[in-house]
Design a protein around this motif. Structure first.
Motif, PDB file in Angstrom:
ATOM      1  N   PHE A 234       0.803  -1.218   0.000  1.00 24.98           N
ATOM      2  CA  PHE A 234       0.000   0.000   0.000  1.00 24.98           C
ATOM      3  C   PHE A 234       0.838   1.271   0.000  1.00 24.98           C
ATOM      4  CE2 PHE A 234       1.058   0.095   4.458  1.00 24.98           C
ATOM      5  CZ  PHE A 234       1.012   1.442   4.793  1.00 24.98           C
ATOM      6  N   TYR A 235       2.100   1.195   0.443  1.00 25.79           N
ATOM      7  CA  TYR A 235       2.846   2.436   0.669  1.00 25.79           C
ATOM      8  C   TYR A 235       3.370   3.077  -0.617  1.00 25.79           C
ATOM      9  CZ  TYR A 235       7.230  -0.349   0.605  1.00 25.79           C
ATOM     10  OH  TYR A 235       8.274  -1.172   0.269  1.00 25.79           O
ATOM     11  N   ILE A 236       2.956   2.587  -1.779  1.00 23.80           N
ATOM     12  CA  ILE A 236       3.163   3.348  -3.003  1.00 23.80           C
ATOM     13  C   ILE A 236       2.515   4.729  -2.855  1.00 23.80           C
ATOM     14  CG2 ILE A 236       1.098   2.256  -3.987  1.00 23.80           C
ATOM     15  CD1 ILE A 236       4.067   3.669  -5.971  1.00 23.80           C
ATOM     16  N   LEU A 237       1.477   4.804  -2.021  1.00 28.04           N
ATOM     17  CA  LEU A 237       0.788   6.075  -1.789  1.00 28.04           C
ATOM     18  C   LEU A 237       1.282   6.776  -0.530  1.00 28.04           C
ATOM     19  CD1 LEU A 237      -2.815   4.897  -2.720  1.00 28.04           C
ATOM     20  CD2 LEU A 237      -1.160   6.097  -4.159  1.00 28.04           C
ATOM     21  N   ASP A 238       2.316   6.213   0.103  1.00 21.61           N
ATOM     22  CA  ASP A 238       2.918   6.841   1.282  1.00 21.61           C
ATOM     23  C   ASP A 238       4.419   6.597   1.238  1.00 21.61           C
ATOM     24  OD1 ASP A 238       3.108   8.217   3.701  1.00 21.61           O
ATOM     25  OD2 ASP A 238       2.772   6.406   4.905  1.00 21.61           O
ATOM     26  N   LEU A 239       5.051   7.084   0.177  1.00 25.75           N
ATOM     27  CA  LEU A 239       6.491   6.895   0.023  1.00 25.75           C
ATOM     28  C   LEU A 239       7.222   7.871   0.941  1.00 25.75           C
ATOM     29  CD1 LEU A 239       6.656   6.314  -3.836  1.00 25.75           C
ATOM     30  CD2 LEU A 239       7.085   4.614  -2.054  1.00 25.75           C
ATOM     31  N   SER A 240       8.208   8.536   0.447  1.00 30.68           N
ATOM     32  CA  SER A 240       8.914   9.532   1.255  1.00 30.68           C
ATOM     33  C   SER A 240       7.964  10.677   1.601  1.00 30.68           C
ATOM     34  CB  SER A 240      10.129  10.061   0.499  1.00 30.68           C
ATOM     35  OG  SER A 240      10.994   8.985   0.143  1.00 30.68           O
ATOM     36  N   PRO A 241       8.212  11.373   2.715  1.00 34.55           N
ATOM     37  CA  PRO A 241       7.287  12.432   3.130  1.00 34.55           C
ATOM     38  C   PRO A 241       6.990  13.458   2.047  1.00 34.55           C
ATOM     39  CG  PRO A 241       8.820  11.944   4.907  1.00 34.55           C
ATOM     40  CD  PRO A 241       9.280  11.134   3.714  1.00 34.55           C
ATOM     41  N   GLU A 242       7.988  13.776   1.200  1.00 29.93           N
ATOM     42  CA  GLU A 242       7.772  14.833   0.208  1.00 29.93           C
ATOM     43  C   GLU A 242       6.897  14.395  -0.961  1.00 29.93           C
ATOM     44  OE1 GLU A 242      11.753  12.805  -0.693  1.00 29.93           O
ATOM     45  OE2 GLU A 242      10.689  13.576   1.070  1.00 29.93           O
ATOM     46  N   GLY A 495       4.915  20.522  -7.290  1.00 30.04           N
ATOM     47  CA  GLY A 495       6.315  20.904  -7.328  1.00 30.04           C
ATOM     48  C   GLY A 495       7.176  19.952  -8.130  1.00 30.04           C
ATOM     49  N   HIS A 496       6.634  18.801  -8.526  1.00 31.84           N
ATOM     50  CA  HIS A 496       7.372  17.848  -9.345  1.00 31.84           C
ATOM     51  C   HIS A 496       7.553  18.433 -10.747  1.00 31.84           C
ATOM     52  CE1 HIS A 496       8.306  13.379 -10.006  1.00 31.84           C
ATOM     53  NE2 HIS A 496       8.703  14.014 -11.096  1.00 31.84           N
ATOM     54  N   LEU A 497       8.800  18.614 -11.147  1.00 27.32           N
ATOM     55  CA  LEU A 497       9.089  19.271 -12.416  1.00 27.32           C
ATOM     56  C   LEU A 497       8.566  18.462 -13.601  1.00 27.32           C
ATOM     57  CD1 LEU A 497      12.749  20.537 -11.777  1.00 27.32           C
ATOM     58  CD2 LEU A 497      10.612  21.846 -11.649  1.00 27.32           C
ATOM     59  N   ALA A 522     -10.415  18.616 -23.745  1.00 27.07           N
ATOM     60  CA  ALA A 522     -10.076  18.775 -22.334  1.00 27.07           C
ATOM     61  C   ALA A 522      -9.162  19.979 -22.128  1.00 27.07           C
ATOM     62  CB  ALA A 522      -9.397  17.510 -21.822  1.00 27.07           C
ATOM     63  N   GLU A 523      -9.197  20.506 -20.916  1.00 26.17           N
ATOM     64  CA  GLU A 523      -8.376  21.662 -20.549  1.00 26.17           C
ATOM     65  C   GLU A 523      -6.980  21.202 -20.143  1.00 26.17           C
ATOM     66  OE1 GLU A 523      -8.178  25.050 -16.988  1.00 26.17           O
ATOM     67  OE2 GLU A 523      -9.966  23.783 -17.256  1.00 26.17           O
ATOM     68  N   PHE A 524      -5.969  21.797 -20.756  1.00 28.23           N
ATOM     69  CA  PHE A 524      -4.586  21.460 -20.417  1.00 28.23           C
ATOM     70  C   PHE A 524      -4.112  22.321 -19.250  1.00 28.23           C
ATOM     71  CE2 PHE A 524      -0.011  22.219 -20.794  1.00 28.23           C
ATOM     72  CZ  PHE A 524       0.475  20.921 -20.809  1.00 28.23           C
ATOM     73  N   ARG A 525      -3.461  21.680 -18.279  1.00 26.33           N
ATOM     74  CA  ARG A 525      -2.969  22.400 -17.113  1.00 26.33           C
ATOM     75  C   ARG A 525      -1.553  21.934 -16.788  1.00 26.33           C
ATOM     76  NH1 ARG A 525      -8.063  22.009 -12.797  1.00 26.33           N
ATOM     77  NH2 ARG A 525      -9.667  22.974 -14.147  1.00 26.33           N
ATOM     78  N   GLU A 526      -0.717  22.851 -16.378  1.00 23.83           N
ATOM     79  CA  GLU A 526       0.625  22.529 -15.918  1.00 23.83           C
ATOM     80  C   GLU A 526       0.585  22.129 -14.437  1.00 23.83           C
ATOM     81  OE1 GLU A 526       3.273  22.273 -17.648  1.00 23.83           O
ATOM     82  OE2 GLU A 526       2.937  23.427 -19.491  1.00 23.83           O
ATOM     83  N   GLY A 527       1.541  21.266 -14.047  1.00 23.91           N
ATOM     84  CA  GLY A 527       1.681  20.920 -12.641  1.00 23.91           C
ATOM     85  C   GLY A 527       1.006  19.621 -12.265  1.00 23.91           C
TER      86      GLY A 527
END
Length: 572
Positions: A234-242, A495-497, A522-527
């Motif tokens: 399950f921790y694929i959804l709780d990896l490193s804190p960031e 914040g992921h580039l 669809a609407e394109f969005r950055e980030g």
């Protein structure tokens, strides 16, 4: 008794072939060869293409030999093929070798496609298998024909070969002893990853339910239940804190609960798909209802967990159970009629072989599933890795996602057989034939709004297949198509580039668009798509926040049992 004899025979054959059905391959190639032999037009086309490609390659070689000017390539690699990007490949004789390989690869693509009379499944199997064989002989995989390997050896005085061989021996020894890959010890569960504070508040034979500690003074009244796939920890959804999705949701003021699945053994061979629904989703909903009474719950399913959540929601709709406030499906399929290249490994012959292997052991070993996923992207996950690590002596880069990927799980015999036959081969859920408690259930009965996420480069759940929730549901659907693959597209923190996504909302009464038309509108969005999802969840939650619920409910038989991440996550 006779069926048992067949099972034993299938298990013996599967052990000898690694679970691959030779019969399935023979049937595919026989279909292709017989129809090709009866298609003089296709044969003539291939002969002409061979002459034209040979002439084009010869002209390219002659131009390179007679002029020092930059000569345009006669063929370019396919998008995503990065094997020949280095400048060294543009120098003779390496340029001619890789151009010849690409021309040959293109001819075989022509030869294995559009043969009149060949079934689509057999065509795909033949094309995929032939491509795998060709890749073995790619000039990038040979010491003597790869300029990057040669230059590296010259720069290091041959040390790259020594380092690569030592790394091969180390990894071979680790595989024999069941040890994790080198470097993964930097990401210890409960120490470096899966560290969001919380408590195990419920446990049965199949799940531990983790309730995460609040990090805000008040929370939304509706809690979240995350249902991960049991083919992964399950921790694929709780990896490193960031980059922890769970920590992010807690920080946004949600009460978050997550299922941690048991890593089954041979003793669990008879656990079925409905056991995962009852002991998993339904048991977790009941426990959350005791901790946060009189409140609806936002259900979130990832991959196969999303499929299971959809089944549970459809069954709940059948009996007017309205506990779900919304449903989020992350890279999850509900219609398996077009599942992408993964279907190459699943037909009736292949499934008979696989079931024989599982019947003997009681479960599907983790390496079989991992091997199938790697073959789907063999250039990136197999050949490129071998080139860099063994021939060039480069140390593998290890991050939290790679360490998690090495923490594999097993799948019980009965469940996986039911999943492959009922959902994958027959697509019973999409057709309204899937039975829960002796009644067929239908996705169309779900009235809770749906938020679905597909990823651009998903080789496990291709986004057009995930998009089919539009065709099945009769409720509001918000669909996001995000950059990345099956895992990296979901673990896409703000914040992921380089992240971007497409977003569109379809009301229940709106006309349904084909996936191609949807992507155009669809609407394109950055980030990252995470903030948009949180905004969607908040809009479907009560406006006023409330004090965080207590951890567990001891008075209702739900005491705190352990600290997060629990005990099941450590099972090997």
């Amino acid at each position: 008794m006779f069926r048992a004899v067949d099972r034993v025979a299938a298990a013996m054959a599967a052990n000898a072939t690694g679970g691959i059905s030779p019969t399935a391959l023979w049937l595919a190639y026989s279909d292709w060869l017989v129809h090709l032999s009866r298609s003089p037009g296709k044969q003539a086309e291939l002969v002409i293409k061979a002459w034209l490609k040979t002439g084009r390659l010869a002209a390219y070689a002659l131009r390179r030999a007679l002029t020092d000017d930059e000569t345009p390539n006669c063929i370019e690699p396919l998008p995503g093929d990065s094997r020949f990007r280095a400048e060294a490949w543009q120098e003779p004789p390496f340029s001619l070798w890789y151009q010849a390989f690409l021309v040959t690869q293109q001819w075989w693509h022509n030869a294995t496609h559009d043969v009149p009379g060949v079934s689509p499944h057999h065509e795909n199997v033949v094309s995929f298998s032939t491509r795998q064989v060709l890749d073995v002989f790619s000039p990038s995989n040979c010491i003597f024909t790869n300029p990057e390997v040669i230059n590296r050896a010259l720069q290091t005085g041959g040390r790259s070969f020594v380092d690569g061989f030592q790394r091969f021996l180390d990894e071979f020894s680790r595989n024999l002893n069941g040890e994790p890959p080198p470097g993964t010890d930097k990401f210890r569960v409960g120490k470096d990853v899966a560290v969001t504070p919380g408590k195990v508040v419920y446990r049965n034979h199949l799940i531990e339910l983790i309730q995460y500690a609040p990090s805000t003074g008040s929370v939304h009244p509706e809690p979240l239940l995350i249902v991960p796939a049991w083919i992964m920890k399950f921790y694929i959804l709780d990896l490193s804190p960031e980059n922890s999705l769970i920590r992010y949701l807690v920080g946004q003021g949600f009460s978050v609960f997550c299922i941690s699945w048991r890593n089954v053994t041979a003793a669990d061979r008879n656990l079925g798909l409905d056991d995962y629904r009852r002991l998993g989703v339904m048991a977790a909903l009941g426990a959350i209802g005791a901790i946060v009474p009189d409140s609806k719950i936002h259900g979130i399913g990832y991959c196969l967990g999303g499929t299971l959540l959809s089944i549970a929601a459809a069954a709940m709709a059948h009996v007017a159970d309205e506990r779900l406030a919304s449903i989020t499906l992350l890279a999850a399929q509900t219609d398996f009629s077009e599942p992408g290249e993964l279907e190459l490994f699943i037909d009736h012959s292949q499934l008979e072989s696989l079931e024989g292997l599982m019947w003997q052991r009681g479960y599907l070993p983790a390496f079989h599933m991992a091997g199938a996923f790697q073959l789907l992207r063999s250039n990136d996950l197999i050949w490129s890795r071998m080139l860099r690590h063994y021939l060039m002596g480069e140390a593998p880069a290890v991050n939290d996602l790679i360490a998690w990927n090495a923490d594999a799980t097993r799948l019980p015999y009965r469940m996986h057989s039911e999943y492959l036959r009922s959902l994958f081969l027959n697509s019973d859920l999409a057709a309204g034939r899937y039975v829960v408690d002796e009644h067929p259930v239908a996705i169309q009965n779900i009235r809770a709004p749906i938020f679905a996420v597909g990823t651009e480069w998903d080789h496990i759940a291709p986004w057009p297949s995930v998009y089919k929730i539009h065709y099945l549901s009769d409720t509001d659907v918000t669909f996001v198509l995000t950059s990345g693959g099956h895992n990296a597209g979901i673990v896409s923190e703000p914040g992921h580039l380089g992240r971007h996504y497409w977003f569109a909302h379809t009301m229940a009464e709106d006309p349904c668009l084909h996936a191609d038309r949807w992507s155009e509108r669809a609407e394109f969005r950055e980030g990252s798509w995470w903030p948009a999802w949180v905004e969607w969840l908040e809009a479907r939650s009560s406006r006023e926040r409330v004090p965080p619920p207590a951890m567990g409910a001891p008075g209702r038989g739900l005491p705190v049992l352990a600290d997060a991440p629990g005990t099941y996550v450590y099972q090997r």
